[in-house]
Write a protein that holds these residues in place. Sequence first.
Motif, PDB file in Angstrom:
ATOM      1  N   LEU A 162      84.755  55.371  32.195  1.00 56.36           N
ATOM      2  CA  LEU A 162      84.549  55.459  30.741  1.00 56.36           C
ATOM      3  C   LEU A 162      85.025  56.804  30.204  1.00 56.36           C
ATOM      4  O   LEU A 162      85.293  56.938  29.012  1.00 56.36           O
ATOM      5  N   GLY A 163      85.076  57.812  31.082  1.00 60.64           N
ATOM      6  CA  GLY A 163      85.586  59.105  30.624  1.00 60.64           C
ATOM      7  C   GLY A 163      84.785  60.321  31.055  1.00 60.64           C
ATOM      8  O   GLY A 163      85.110  61.436  30.655  1.00 60.64           O
ATOM      9  N   ALA A 164      83.731  60.118  31.851  1.00 55.21           N
ATOM     10  CA  ALA A 164      82.975  61.272  32.342  1.00 55.21           C
ATOM     11  C   ALA A 164      83.898  62.134  33.205  1.00 55.21           C
ATOM     12  O   ALA A 164      84.777  61.611  33.893  1.00 55.21           O
ATOM     13  N   ASP A 165      83.704  63.464  33.155  1.00 57.54           N
ATOM     14  CA  ASP A 165      84.584  64.348  33.914  1.00 57.54           C
ATOM     15  C   ASP A 165      84.219  64.417  35.389  1.00 57.54           C
ATOM     16  O   ASP A 165      85.075  64.512  36.249  1.00 57.54           O
ATOM     17  N   ARG A 166      82.926  64.404  35.665  1.00 59.73           N
ATOM     18  CA  ARG A 166      82.463  64.517  37.047  1.00 59.73           C
ATOM     19  C   ARG A 166      81.272  63.594  37.251  1.00 59.73           C
ATOM     20  O   ARG A 166      80.630  63.174  36.285  1.00 59.73           O
ATOM     21  N   ALA A 167      80.989  63.323  38.523  1.00 55.42           N
ATOM     22  CA  ALA A 167      79.806  62.515  38.817  1.00 55.42           C
ATOM     23  C   ALA A 167      79.079  63.115  40.011  1.00 55.42           C
ATOM     24  O   ALA A 167      79.708  63.588  40.959  1.00 55.42           O
ATOM     25  N   ILE A 168      77.760  63.116  39.929  1.00 59.64           N
ATOM     26  CA  ILE A 168      76.938  63.617  41.031  1.00 59.64           C
ATOM     27  C   ILE A 168      75.985  62.513  41.464  1.00 59.64           C
ATOM     28  O   ILE A 168      75.277  61.929  40.633  1.00 59.64           O
ATOM     29  N   HIS A 169      75.983  62.254  42.754  1.00 63.35           N
ATOM     30  CA  HIS A 169      75.070  61.247  43.293  1.00 63.35           C
ATOM     31  C   HIS A 169      73.972  61.958  44.081  1.00 63.35           C
ATOM     32  O   HIS A 169      74.254  62.659  45.048  1.00 63.35           O
ATOM     33  N   ILE A 170      72.747  61.801  43.645  1.00 62.66           N
ATOM     34  CA  ILE A 170      71.625  62.355  44.404  1.00 62.66           C
ATOM     35  C   ILE A 170      71.104  61.232  45.284  1.00 62.66           C
ATOM     36  O   ILE A 170      70.506  60.265  44.798  1.00 62.66           O
ATOM     37  N   ALA A 171      71.388  61.363  46.567  1.00 58.52           N
ATOM     38  CA  ALA A 171      71.208  60.236  47.476  1.00 58.52           C
ATOM     39  C   ALA A 171      69.801  60.146  48.048  1.00 58.52           C
ATOM     40  O   ALA A 171      69.266  61.124  48.569  1.00 58.52           O
ATOM     41  N   THR A 172      69.221  58.966  47.909  1.00 53.29           N
ATOM     42  CA  THR A 172      67.952  58.680  48.566  1.00 53.29           C
ATOM     43  C   THR A 172      67.757  57.183  48.688  1.00 53.29           C
ATOM     44  O   THR A 172      68.159  56.418  47.808  1.00 53.29           O
ATOM     45  N   GLU A 173      67.162  56.778  49.786  1.00 55.46           N
ATOM     46  CA  GLU A 173      66.851  55.358  49.989  1.00 55.46           C
ATOM     47  C   GLU A 173      65.406  55.076  49.587  1.00 55.46           C
ATOM     48  O   GLU A 173      64.952  53.939  49.595  1.00 55.46           O
ATOM     49  N   GLU A 174      64.670  56.144  49.278  1.00 57.07           N
ATOM     50  CA  GLU A 174      63.248  55.985  48.953  1.00 57.07           C
ATOM     51  C   GLU A 174      63.078  55.384  47.557  1.00 57.07           C
ATOM     52  O   GLU A 174      63.972  55.472  46.724  1.00 57.07           O
ATOM     53  N   MET A 206      90.298  51.445  38.027  1.00 56.79           N
ATOM     54  CA  MET A 206      91.084  51.655  39.242  1.00 56.79           C
ATOM     55  C   MET A 206      91.264  53.163  39.491  1.00 56.79           C
ATOM     56  O   MET A 206      91.083  53.645  40.603  1.00 56.79           O
ATOM     57  N   LYS A 207      91.579  53.880  38.411  1.00 55.63           N
ATOM     58  CA  LYS A 207      91.783  55.335  38.540  1.00 55.63           C
ATOM     59  C   LYS A 207      90.489  56.021  38.985  1.00 55.63           C
ATOM     60  O   LYS A 207      90.510  56.942  39.795  1.00 55.63           O
ATOM     61  N   ALA A 208      89.372  55.536  38.457  1.00 58.92           N
ATOM     62  CA  ALA A 208      88.082  56.167  38.761  1.00 58.92           C
ATOM     63  C   ALA A 208      87.733  56.010  40.237  1.00 58.92           C
ATOM     64  O   ALA A 208      86.963  56.782  40.793  1.00 58.92           O
ATOM     65  N   LYS A 209      88.298  54.977  40.864  1.00 53.88           N
ATOM     66  CA  LYS A 209      88.026  54.737  42.293  1.00 53.88           C
ATOM     67  C   LYS A 209      88.472  55.921  43.137  1.00 53.88           C
ATOM     68  O   LYS A 209      87.956  56.167  44.210  1.00 53.88           O
ATOM     69  N   ARG A 210      89.493  56.625  42.619  1.00 56.41           N
ATOM     70  CA  ARG A 210      90.017  57.752  43.402  1.00 56.41           C
ATOM     71  C   ARG A 210      89.368  59.089  43.052  1.00 56.41           C
ATOM     72  O   ARG A 210      89.586  60.069  43.723  1.00 56.41           O
ATOM     73  N   LYS A 211      88.579  59.098  41.990  1.00 54.24           N
ATOM     74  CA  LYS A 211      87.933  60.364  41.623  1.00 54.24           C
ATOM     75  C   LYS A 211      86.790  60.661  42.602  1.00 54.24           C
ATOM     76  O   LYS A 211      86.078  59.755  43.017  1.00 54.24           O
ATOM     77  N   PRO A 212      86.633  61.945  42.981  1.00 52.84           N
ATOM     78  CA  PRO A 212      85.549  62.262  43.919  1.00 52.84           C
ATOM     79  C   PRO A 212      84.178  62.201  43.247  1.00 52.84           C
ATOM     80  O   PRO A 212      84.054  62.449  42.050  1.00 52.84           O
ATOM     81  N   ILE A 213      83.172  61.807  44.032  1.00 54.41           N
ATOM     82  CA  ILE A 213      81.792  61.856  43.553  1.00 54.41           C
ATOM     83  C   ILE A 213      81.055  62.848  44.444  1.00 54.41           C
ATOM     84  O   ILE A 213      81.044  62.701  45.667  1.00 54.41           O
ATOM     85  N   GLU A 214      80.485  63.860  43.841  1.00 51.75           N
ATOM     86  CA  GLU A 214      79.750  64.861  44.620  1.00 51.75           C
ATOM     87  C   GLU A 214      78.436  64.243  45.085  1.00 51.75           C
ATOM     88  O   GLU A 214      77.738  63.582  44.308  1.00 51.75           O
ATOM     89  N   SER A 215      78.114  64.456  46.347  1.00 55.75           N
ATOM     90  CA  SER A 215      76.875  63.878  46.851  1.00 55.75           C
ATOM     91  C   SER A 215      75.901  64.977  47.266  1.00 55.75           C
ATOM     92  O   SER A 215      76.288  65.945  47.900  1.00 55.75           O
ATOM     93  N   ILE A 216      74.672  64.838  46.848  1.00 56.24           N
ATOM     94  CA  ILE A 216      73.652  65.822  47.204  1.00 56.24           C
ATOM     95  C   ILE A 216      72.478  65.046  47.791  1.00 56.24           C
ATOM     96  O   ILE A 216      72.075  64.026  47.234  1.00 56.24           O
ATOM     97  N   SER A 217      71.956  65.507  48.915  1.00 58.02           N
ATOM     98  CA  SER A 217      70.830  64.760  49.470  1.00 58.02           C
ATOM     99  C   SER A 217      69.531  65.376  48.974  1.00 58.02           C
ATOM    100  O   SER A 217      69.436  66.575  48.710  1.00 58.02           O
ATOM    101  N   VAL A 218      68.542  64.507  48.802  1.00 62.09           N
ATOM    102  CA  VAL A 218      67.240  64.958  48.308  1.00 62.09           C
ATOM    103  C   VAL A 218      66.669  66.021  49.244  1.00 62.09           C
ATOM    104  O   VAL A 218      66.087  67.013  48.802  1.00 62.09           O
ATOM    105  N   ALA A 219      66.912  65.828  50.548  1.00 60.81           N
ATOM    106  CA  ALA A 219      66.397  66.790  51.528  1.00 60.81           C
ATOM    107  C   ALA A 219      66.946  68.187  51.264  1.00 60.81           C
ATOM    108  O   ALA A 219      66.215  69.178  51.327  1.00 60.81           O
ATOM    109  N   ASP A 220      68.242  68.268  50.899  1.00 63.75           N
ATOM    110  CA  ASP A 220      68.848  69.570  50.611  1.00 63.75           C
ATOM    111  C   ASP A 220      68.193  70.254  49.419  1.00 63.75           C
ATOM    112  O   ASP A 220      68.169  71.478  49.330  1.00 63.75           O
ATOM    113  N   LEU A 221      67.712  69.452  48.494  1.00 61.96           N
ATOM    114  CA  LEU A 221      67.093  70.036  47.303  1.00 61.96           C
ATOM    115  C   LEU A 221      65.661  70.474  47.580  1.00 61.96           C
ATOM    116  O   LEU A 221      65.071  71.240  46.827  1.00 61.96           O
ATOM    117  N   GLY A 222      65.098  69.991  48.690  1.00 61.38           N
ATOM    118  CA  GLY A 222      63.744  70.378  49.077  1.00 61.38           C
ATOM    119  C   GLY A 222      62.681  69.973  48.067  1.00 61.38           C
ATOM    120  O   GLY A 222      61.744  70.711  47.814  1.00 61.38           O
TER     121      GLY A 222
END
Lengths: 248, 315
Positions: free
Chosen positions: A78-90, A192-208
């Motif tokens: 849609l046009g966002a410049d960056r994306a951050i995924h805060i990963a958790t299965e909880e 299709m273009k967005a498929k190639r854009k990187p998504i930054e991943s941060i784990s919940v554990a890293d954030l403490g």
Amino acid sequence: MKILVGVKRVVDAYIKVRIKADNSAVDVEKLKMVVNPFCEIAIEEALRLKEKGIATEVVAVSVGPDSCKEQLRTALALGADRAIHIATEEITQPLAIAKLFNAMVEKEKPGLVIFGKQSIDGDNNQTGQMLAALSGMPQGTFASELAFEGGEVIVTREIDSGLQKVALKLPAVITADLRLNEPRYVSLPNLMKAKRKPIESISVADLGIDISPRLSTISVQNPPVRSAGEKLGNVDELIDKLKTEGAI
Amino acid sequence: MSILVIAEHNNEELQAATANVLSAAKVLAQKADCKISLLIAGYNCSSVAESACAIDGINEVLLADCPALEKQLPENLAPYLVELVNEKSFTYLMAPSTTTAKNSLPRIAALLDVAQISDVIDIVNTDTFVHPIYAGNALETVKSGDVVKVMTVRTSAFDAASLTGGTALVEKLKDAVDLGVSRFISETVVESDRPELSNARIVISGGRGMQSADNFKMLEAVADKLGAAIGASRAAVDAGYVANDMQVGQTGKIVAPDLYIAVGISGAIQHLAGMKDSKIIVAINKDEDAPIFNVADYGLVADLFEVLPELESKL
Ligand SMILES: Cc1cc2nc3c(=O)[nH]c(=O)nc-3n(C[C@H](O)[C@H](O)[C@H](O)COP(=O)(O)OP(=O)(O)OC[C@H]3O[C@@H](n4cnc5c(N)ncnc54)[C@H](O)[C@@H]3O)c2cc1C
Ligand SMILES: Nc1ncnc2c1ncn2[C@@H]1O[C@H](COP(=O)(O)O)[C@@H](O)[C@H]1O
């Protein structure tokens, strides 16, 4: 000004969900998942602010399992410049999500955070307000219009009795109501273009951050069902019925 | 254990939602064997506090009357309430699911570092509550482990408590601080002589089928005959036929009147979420397959432009 947008992955609004046989939860397996409609409005508002030159960068953030990346890709398309995924299965509840977002606010230092007013699965209507509390930012909830003047954001809010206008010092948290804007659609080439854009991943554990749920689900039940009544032939019959029932 | 209820008012009088949340608080008070305090936070609102003293079943009325709380801006109200809850060791914080409380309560909960339970419809016991999720298509029972249990209460799920018969006293609290990060500018309140949508006995709602703002006059004429409040679907609000505060549904107002008449409304999940607990539902729609008929007690498959004038003349 940088804008952080909260993007939640939810079951499509037009699907009627079923409850698992053991009454432990709603069964979302194999259902069509989308960006929470209120988050679509939040993304759209951020993009428009960027197009108007008020914002410089739009960062989409989603908390949840790996599958959330699909909704982050939509945000990128849609046009966002960056994306951050805060990963958790909880299981994450609003307070925990607000805490994770607060860590993102400290890191990214946005001028504005835009959330949806409500996620259409949990119907909580809490996370934006909670983030505002934890970060000490003022909040403009249920927003139907934003205007920027002299370091403040003027927010028109949809309230029970009509509309309310408040002025908030920036940085601030906004939660989007239905009439803030009408979101644009994603185009296939952009997806299709967005498929190639990187998504930054941060784990919940890293954030403490402790995200353990404060509420435990005892059971999930079906609501009482209403069955269809009768179709009447004309207005007289209707008035008759309602009078007999003492409704009018 | 003790319960603090935040009253809904406009600095002049208590609003109907207060009576509903109090009725939920009384159920909880009985199960927890504890007392109820009622907070009136606002400015120049001492008359509200005085009238609140007459409510049966409350232990005390707490009055926070100062300029910083006039419009209950959450930035000022939340830290103030956190202090109050801690000072008086309240274990429950309850407010009706109005836009005022939905705005502030999560902010208070987060500062208390506790969860909020939204839209409670049933109190199972002292730590277990039922609330709808997925537009009311599922009812979740949750147990809270938090020391302070914060919840909004769905007003349509609890009958209004009587606002008379009591003799509580007012305790005047100290003033709140204006943190200066937010400022009230103005309010556009839709004035109407009709009953308030959220607690009207009869509601008649119009949808996209009404086709224009002007056509809503036909609905108003019937509403006036019935003494009904007027509601609308999201589509009717989005199209600008009526004001936003008339939207009934998952993300608008939740109503459960004795009689709900849906006119030119298809019956989407999100609309049903706001009215399916009404006692009697009538649907008027020209499409016999419209989903609204699946929940309607009485249906008229007809053109609303013929039905509305006829109803008006025959009622
Ligand atoms: C996130 C989200 C939140 C939402 N929240 C809400 C909400 O809170 N409340 C809400 O209502 N919706 C909500 N919606 C929208 C909802 O999904 C539907 O789009 C909406 O309820 C449709 O409104 P409607 O029934 O008026 O319009 P339509 O679905 O277009 O139905 C119009 C009906 O009018 C009938 N009709 C037309 N002309 C006539 C005539 N002359 N005589 C008789 N009948 C006629 C048609 O047969 C049709 O059934 C939400 C949607 C989303 C995605
Ligand atoms: N898991 C999540 N990831 C990203 N944003 C979220 C998440 N959960 C909630 N939000 C944001 O908070 C808003 C309100 O959600 P809620 O408080 O759950 O009704 C959503 O519209 C999102 O903007």
